[in-house]
Design a protein around this motif. Structure first.
Motif, PDB file in Angstrom:
ATOM      1  N   MET A   1       0.856  -1.167   0.000  1.00  0.00           N
ATOM      2  CA  MET A   1       0.000   0.000   0.000  1.00  0.00           C
ATOM      3  C   MET A   1       0.903   1.232   0.000  1.00  0.00           C
ATOM      4  SD  MET A   1      -2.882   1.122   2.830  1.00  0.00           S
ATOM      5  CE  MET A   1      -4.098  -0.066   2.347  1.00  0.00           C
ATOM      6  N   ASP A   2       0.708   2.118  -0.944  1.00  0.00           N
ATOM      7  CA  ASP A   2       1.522   3.335  -0.972  1.00  0.00           C
ATOM      8  C   ASP A   2       0.891   4.428  -0.109  1.00  0.00           C
ATOM      9  OD1 ASP A   2      -0.507   4.558  -2.431  1.00  0.00           O
ATOM     10  OD2 ASP A   2       0.595   4.575  -4.309  1.00  0.00           O
ATOM     11  N   LYS A   8      -6.163   7.541   1.724  1.00  0.00           N
ATOM     12  CA  LYS A   8      -7.558   7.292   1.337  1.00  0.00           C
ATOM     13  C   LYS A   8      -8.229   6.344   2.315  1.00  0.00           C
ATOM     14  CE  LYS A   8      -6.907   8.069  -3.583  1.00  0.00           C
ATOM     15  NZ  LYS A   8      -6.822   7.440  -4.913  1.00  0.00           N
ATOM     16  N   PHE A   9      -7.501   5.293   2.709  1.00  0.00           N
ATOM     17  CA  PHE A   9      -8.047   4.314   3.644  1.00  0.00           C
ATOM     18  C   PHE A   9      -8.353   4.955   4.993  1.00  0.00           C
ATOM     19  CE2 PHE A   9      -7.258   1.229   7.060  1.00  0.00           C
ATOM     20  CZ  PHE A   9      -8.293   0.337   6.800  1.00  0.00           C
ATOM     21  N   VAL A  10      -7.408   5.714   5.513  1.00  0.00           N
ATOM     22  CA  VAL A  10      -7.597   6.366   6.818  1.00  0.00           C
ATOM     23  C   VAL A  10      -8.765   7.343   6.757  1.00  0.00           C
ATOM     24  CG1 VAL A  10      -6.553   7.959   8.485  1.00  0.00           C
ATOM     25  CG2 VAL A  10      -5.224   6.043   7.599  1.00  0.00           C
ATOM     26  N   ASN A  11      -8.835   8.148   5.711  1.00  0.00           N
ATOM     27  CA  ASN A  11      -9.934   9.110   5.596  1.00  0.00           C
ATOM     28  C   ASN A  11     -11.279   8.423   5.445  1.00  0.00           C
ATOM     29  OD1 ASN A  11      -8.654  11.561   5.998  1.00  0.00           O
ATOM     30  ND2 ASN A  11      -8.001  11.700   3.880  1.00  0.00           N
ATOM     31  N   LEU A  19     -16.040  11.271  11.753  1.00  0.00           N
ATOM     32  CA  LEU A  19     -14.942  12.199  12.029  1.00  0.00           C
ATOM     33  C   LEU A  19     -14.519  12.885  10.743  1.00  0.00           C
ATOM     34  CD1 LEU A  19     -12.933   9.806  14.338  1.00  0.00           C
ATOM     35  CD2 LEU A  19     -14.245  11.784  15.069  1.00  0.00           C
ATOM     36  N   ALA A  20     -13.929  14.040  10.869  1.00  0.00           N
ATOM     37  CA  ALA A  20     -13.487  14.805   9.705  1.00  0.00           C
ATOM     38  C   ALA A  20     -12.293  14.116   9.037  1.00  0.00           C
ATOM     39  CB  ALA A  20     -13.091  16.211  10.122  1.00  0.00           C
ATOM     40  N   PRO A  21     -12.238  14.169   7.715  1.00  0.00           N
ATOM     41  CA  PRO A  21     -11.076  13.589   7.027  1.00  0.00           C
ATOM     42  C   PRO A  21      -9.822  14.410   7.291  1.00  0.00           C
ATOM     43  CG  PRO A  21     -12.533  14.645   5.455  1.00  0.00           C
ATOM     44  CD  PRO A  21     -13.220  14.696   6.785  1.00  0.00           C
ATOM     45  N   VAL A  22      -8.696  13.767   7.184  1.00  0.00           N
ATOM     46  CA  VAL A  22      -7.407  14.393   7.445  1.00  0.00           C
ATOM     47  C   VAL A  22      -6.892  15.039   6.166  1.00  0.00           C
ATOM     48  CG1 VAL A  22      -5.049  13.949   8.185  1.00  0.00           C
ATOM     49  CG2 VAL A  22      -6.919  12.662   9.189  1.00  0.00           C
ATOM     50  N   VAL A  38      -7.999   6.364  15.549  1.00  0.00           N
ATOM     51  CA  VAL A  38      -7.733   5.314  14.570  1.00  0.00           C
ATOM     52  C   VAL A  38      -7.509   3.979  15.277  1.00  0.00           C
ATOM     53  CG1 VAL A  38      -6.081   4.506  12.828  1.00  0.00           C
ATOM     54  CG2 VAL A  38      -6.877   6.874  12.794  1.00  0.00           C
ATOM     55  N   PHE A  39      -6.774   3.973  16.364  1.00  0.00           N
ATOM     56  CA  PHE A  39      -6.550   2.747  17.133  1.00  0.00           C
ATOM     57  C   PHE A  39      -7.882   2.158  17.598  1.00  0.00           C
ATOM     58  CE2 PHE A  39      -5.990   0.400  21.042  1.00  0.00           C
ATOM     59  CZ  PHE A  39      -4.933  -0.437  20.752  1.00  0.00           C
ATOM     60  N   ASN A  40      -8.729   3.013  18.164  1.00  0.00           N
ATOM     61  CA  ASN A  40     -10.021   2.538  18.659  1.00  0.00           C
ATOM     62  C   ASN A  40     -10.894   1.988  17.532  1.00  0.00           C
ATOM     63  OD1 ASN A  40      -9.633   2.968  21.400  1.00  0.00           O
ATOM     64  ND2 ASN A  40     -10.285   5.088  21.278  1.00  0.00           N
ATOM     65  N   ILE A  41     -10.846   2.611  16.373  1.00  0.00           N
ATOM     66  CA  ILE A  41     -11.629   2.128  15.234  1.00  0.00           C
ATOM     67  C   ILE A  41     -11.081   0.785  14.750  1.00  0.00           C
ATOM     68  CG2 ILE A  41     -12.227   2.564  12.823  1.00  0.00           C
ATOM     69  CD1 ILE A  41     -12.172   5.603  13.558  1.00  0.00           C
TER      70      ILE A  41
END
Length: 77
Positions: A1-2, A8-11, A19-22, A38-41
């Protein structure tokens, strides 16, 4: 994964949870609060490291110390 695919995955994950995208990853993750989300998700947890949003480097370091002590030393054992 680049890098772009990871962003894209995190957002996608964050927006799915309301939550708002980064936009600026380094700035948005610097205080550790977004990392905790992110950890909790990812792990379906409700870890609360008692993090404080701040622009001060000392507070940000304290946040990451809390993350290390709670998640790394307690949770992952």
């Amino acid at each position: 994964m680049d890098k772009d695919e990871l962003k894209k995955f995190v957002n996608k994950m964050l927006t799915k949870k309301g939550l708002a995208p980064v936009t600026k990853f380094a700035n948005d993750f610097a205080d550790g609060i977004l990392f905790q989300h992110v950890f909790n998700i990812l792990f379906d947890e409700q870890i609360d490291c008692k993090l404080k949003p701040s622009e001060l480097i000392e507070d940000r370091m304290l946040n990451w110390n809390r993350i290390n002590s709670i998640i790394c030393f307690n949770y992952l054992q």
